[in-house]
Design a protein around this motif. Structure first.
Motif, short mmCIF file in Angstrom:
data_model
loop_
_atom_site.label_atom_id
_atom_site.label_comp_id
_atom_site.label_asym_id
_atom_site.label_seq_id
_atom_site.Cartn_x
_atom_site.Cartn_y
_atom_site.Cartn_z
N LYS A 55 0.96 -1.13 -0.10
CA LYS A 55 -0.02 0.01 0.02
C LYS A 55 0.86 1.32 -0.07
CE LYS A 55 -3.77 2.61 0.58
NZ LYS A 55 -4.33 3.02 -0.58
N ALA A 56 1.96 1.14 0.77
CA ALA A 56 2.66 2.48 0.80
C ALA A 56 3.45 2.62 -0.63
CB ALA A 56 4.11 2.26 1.85
N LEU A 57 3.74 1.55 -1.10
CA LEU A 57 4.22 1.73 -2.49
C LEU A 57 3.49 2.16 -3.66
CD1 LEU A 57 6.71 -1.55 -2.85
CD2 LEU A 57 7.49 0.96 -3.01
N GLU A 58 2.28 1.86 -3.46
CA GLU A 58 0.95 2.47 -4.32
C GLU A 58 0.99 3.88 -4.04
OE1 GLU A 58 -3.63 1.93 -5.07
OE2 GLU A 58 -2.59 0.57 -3.65
N ASP A 59 1.06 4.31 -2.76
CA ASP A 59 0.61 5.66 -2.44
C ASP A 59 1.53 6.36 -2.72
OD1 ASP A 59 -1.86 4.99 -1.71
OD2 ASP A 59 -1.37 4.95 0.33
N ILE A 60 2.95 6.05 -2.57
CA ILE A 60 4.17 6.91 -3.25
C ILE A 60 4.11 7.17 -4.46
CG2 ILE A 60 6.65 6.73 -3.56
CD1 ILE A 60 6.89 5.29 -0.85
N GLY A 61 3.56 6.46 -5.32
CA GLY A 61 3.41 6.88 -6.68
C GLY A 61 4.35 6.50 -7.64
N LYS A 62 4.30 7.23 -8.80
CA LYS A 62 5.01 7.14 -10.00
C LYS A 62 6.90 6.73 -9.74
CE LYS A 62 2.43 9.48 -13.28
NZ LYS A 62 2.32 10.57 -14.34
N LYS A 63 7.28 7.43 -8.65
CA LYS A 63 8.70 7.12 -8.24
C LYS A 63 8.82 5.75 -7.96
CE LYS A 63 9.52 12.12 -7.27
NZ LYS A 63 10.28 13.08 -6.24
#
Length: 449
Positions: free
Chosen positions: A136-144
């Protein structure tokens, strides 16, 4: 003491409570700060909460994480992020999971190489809870976070023993859209369409739909078609949506046939998504079977379903497409008035020309109906017919007296029917007939000179 000073004093008191010897007092202080959120996000409070991340109590450390998560951008400092990264190695899985969630809430602010690297490592955590939170954290961090290393790791997580983790991995890959349109990712997502978990199947469909046309191999399309028979109505619904997102590349006879079948699904939402998918496929879905099924998709009030109307307009937007399917189709669409607009793209003169060319009276009857619905007008003077539709009047030559008489008869019969409907005395043997179009101020008329 005024209210402002009182508030400051209370904040300081709560901050002091974070150092209390009693664990429950410290935990209550964390909860109080969490509830107050950004209003109390002072440097002093944030510093105290960062220190509390090393508290001997698991519950206090977790409470401190959650409080920082409610502090907003003011807590997204390098110091806080660095500390949260270290907390990803806390002995408590609950604390590690909370740290992931707080980093997720900081979005791109937390998108440093150090954070992403630590979250990748957390995807191998022994705790299902932590692995899911890391996704979930990786999803919310976004494109980077959409690096090759992250994508490769997420693909392996699609085989995680926990359905919640597999579900979260599908969500992350889906959020990365076309960035993850590799053979490896697409193949794994296709396999996930057979997962035992309904939620995993749902999110795998959604991910493939988000990847869209770029990842739309024959295997993907074939598998999504089979998912239209999934036992879960929510999975069938999202499969329709995925096929719609793929668009014209999914416009095979098999796909269209299955989507047409889905128009009769027991679930209202599946029927609506099937409508939308057919609409996105566009002109390639323009068949009499499709239109027949779409006009039968009704809402709770028995009216044409909104999604069905939009789909019809998308599929039959082109006048040439409608003309190609014959007069019966145009007449059928005309019945729905405001719910369907595509029939308005058909010009009256085109319909009359078709009548002249084919001598098929169905084209003439359709021309009469469209003239009325569009509030257009037709004038006949010997062998010259003038159509007043959109733009400049269009002149047509009537080929022979037989067609001339049929044309006059058809318009006259329509005029008589309207006079009877509104109780208006008719004298249609005169040179001019004017009929109010359903009580509107505009007129549909036939002028015979």
């Amino acid at each position: 003491m005024n209210s402002s000073n009182l508030a400051i004093a209370l904040i300081k008191l709560v901050a002091v409570a974070l150092d209390d010897k009693n664990e429950m007092v410290r935990l209550s202080a964390c909860h109080a700060l969490e509830n107050m959120g950004e209003k109390v996000a002072t440097s002093e409070v944030i510093t105290k909460l960062v220190s509390a991340l090393e508290d001997e109590s698991e519950w206090v450390r977790r409470g401190a994480c959650e409080a920082l998560g409610e502090m907003g951008d003011k807590a997204a400092t390098n110091e806080v992020i660095t500390k949260l990264v270290s907390v990803l190695e806390d002995e408590s899985d609950r604390v590690r999971s909370s740290a992931c969630k707080v980093l997720a809430g900081m979005n791109e602010t937390a998108a440093t190489n150090e954070v992403i690297t630590k979250l990748i490592s957390a995807l191998e955590d022994e705790s299902d809870r932590v692995r899911s939170s890391a996704c979930k954290a990786l999803e919310d961090i976004g494109k980077k976070a959409a690096t090759n290393e992250v994508i490769t790791k997420l693909v392996s997580v699609l085989e995680d023993k926990s359905s919640n983790v597999r579900d979260s991995a599908c969500n992350v890959l889906g959020s990365m859209n076309e960035t993850v349109a590799t053979n490896e990712v697409v193949t794994k997502l296709v396999s996930a369409l057979e997962d035992e978990s309904q939620s995993v199947r749902y999110n795998a469909c959604q991910a493939l739909g988000n990847i869209g046309e770029k990842g739309a191999t024959n295997e993907v399309i074939t598998k999504l078609v089979s998912v239209l028979e999934d036992e879960s109505d929510s999975v069938r619904e999202i499969a329709c949506e995925a096929l719609g997102n793929i668009g014209e590349k999914a416009a095979t006879n098999e796909v269209i046939t299955k989507l047409v079948s889905a128009l009769e699904d027991e679930s209202e939402w599946v029927r609506k998504r099937a409508c939308e998918a057919l609409g996105k496929i566009g002109e390639k879905a323009a068949t009499n079977e499709v239109i027949t099924k779409l006009v039968n998709v009704r809402d709770d009030n028995g009216q044409l379903c909104l999604e069905a109307g939009i789909a019809i307009d998308s599929i039959f937007y082109s006048s040439d497409v409608m003309i190609g399917l014959g007069p019966a189709l145009i007449s059928k669409l005309c019945v729905y008035g405001r719910q369907v607009k595509c029939w308005k793209n058909v010009s009256v003169d085109v319909l009359i020309r078709k009548f002249f060319d084919t001598q098929d009276v169905d084209w003439l009857l359709t021309a009469v109906e469209i003239t009325l619905q569009k509030r257009a007008a037709v004038s006949v003077n010997e062998d010259t017919l003038v159509v007043y539709d959109n733009g400049e009047p269009i002149k047509l030559r009537v080929p022979n007296s037989k067609l001339h008489n049929e044309l006059i008869k058809a318009f006259t019969n329509k005029a008589k029917a309207l006079h009877l409907c509104f109780g208006i005395p008719s004298n249609l043997e005169t040179n001019i007939s004017c009929i109010p179009a359903f009580g509107r101020s505009c007129f549909f008329f036939l002028r015979i000179c």
